[in-house]
Design an enzyme around this catalytic site. Sequence first.
Site, PDB file in Angstrom:
ATOM      1  N   ASP A   1       0.892  -1.184   0.000  1.00  0.00           N
ATOM      2  CA  ASP A   1       0.000   0.000   0.000  1.00  0.00           C
ATOM      3  C   ASP A   1       0.923   1.226   0.000  1.00  0.00           C
ATOM      4  O   ASP A   1       0.982   1.970   0.957  1.00  0.00           O
ATOM      5  CB  ASP A   1      -0.946  -0.007   1.211  1.00  0.00           C
ATOM      6  CG  ASP A   1      -0.243  -0.014   2.561  1.00  0.00           C
ATOM      7  OD1 ASP A   1       0.880  -0.560   2.653  1.00  0.00           O
ATOM      8  OD2 ASP A   1      -0.802   0.538   3.533  1.00  0.00           O
TER       9      ASP A   1
ATOM     10  N   HIS B   1       9.328  -0.991   8.956  1.00  0.00           N
ATOM     11  CA  HIS B   1       8.367  -2.096   9.005  1.00  0.00           C
ATOM     12  C   HIS B   1       8.438  -3.047   7.799  1.00  0.00           C
ATOM     13  O   HIS B   1       8.694  -4.235   7.932  1.00  0.00           O
ATOM     14  CB  HIS B   1       6.947  -1.538   9.088  1.00  0.00           C
ATOM     15  CG  HIS B   1       6.751  -0.533  10.167  1.00  0.00           C
ATOM     16  ND1 HIS B   1       6.749  -0.868  11.496  1.00  0.00           N
ATOM     17  CD2 HIS B   1       6.530   0.811  10.116  1.00  0.00           C
ATOM     18  CE1 HIS B   1       6.516   0.217  12.229  1.00  0.00           C
ATOM     19  NE2 HIS B   1       6.389   1.251  11.413  1.00  0.00           N
TER      20      HIS B   1
END
Length: 315
Positions: A10, A240
């Site tokens: 995303d 992340h």
Amino acid sequence: MTTSIILDVDTGVDDALAILTAALSPQIELVACTTTWGNVDVDTAARNTAYVLTMAGRTDVPVARGAEGPSNGAPATFSTGVHGEDGQGGQADTSFVPTLTAESAPELIIRLSHERPGELHLVAVGPLTNVADALAADPTLPERIREVTIMGGNFLAPGNITPAAEANIWHDPEAAQRVVEAGWACTFVGLDVTMRDMLEEHHLSELAAGGEIGRYCARILDAYYDFYRGETGRRCAGNHDALAVGVAAGLATATLAPVVPIEIDTTVGPNRGRTTADLRGIHNAWPVVAGARHRAVLATEPGFTERMTRLLAGA
Ligand code: BDR
Ligand code: CA
């Protein structure tokens, strides 16, 4: 050994670093990128994905457009406060027109799984809507996917989008629950580890002194670091999504990753999106838990962020 990866993104700031790491690492064959909503809307995510792949000279990697919002039909909400309206900390080339596959993200995942059964690692670093949609369209998908790695969840660490939940899982808990219920084994690389091997100021300086790719990474990280200053008191960022790619490809070593039952909270309330792993074995040297198959990564060997920075700065 090369790890063949389909990367579901995303594309916000840390996704861009993950894509570039996968695109540039000799140990990884980046087979495709599939895009989803989350940090930004899916069209912005697809544009950013194709842009960074082009920058890396990897226009050979197909980019597919996927879900526009969560599985339960609720309106999509985006993390633009973290990643910027453009998902790239204000640095995106908004005039860039991406070339996308005619197939949707779930269709591409399913086709590739048929073409290369048992070979592909699915690494999902956004909300799990595309993965759940692929499972709904073809429930036999787990038989042909080699491994699933998810950037998502928090087991002993607090959440980031709410006190209880990590953003990717919170955005679509129903999809996440369908993914953990499917007959494959998932490795969760969550906030327990991605908030440890952090991106710091010296990484940003090294990137800024690097080539075109490094300098782009430094520019997009600048605003991201400012967001994390509000969270941590210093300019830095969680690495992340790239860490999930690193774990999937063996570029980062998980030093504690018990195989345990994992459930996603889909209730409406303060625990929505919480990932609950049965970690009671922590007191007993992690005995085998009957029927468990998912791995909760609780510790990784430090150093991946250092190596990733060197790769991106030197590209
Ligand atoms: C995750 O949420 C997104 O904002 C990041 O790209 C990462 O995938 C971290 O919680
Ligand atoms: Ca992401």
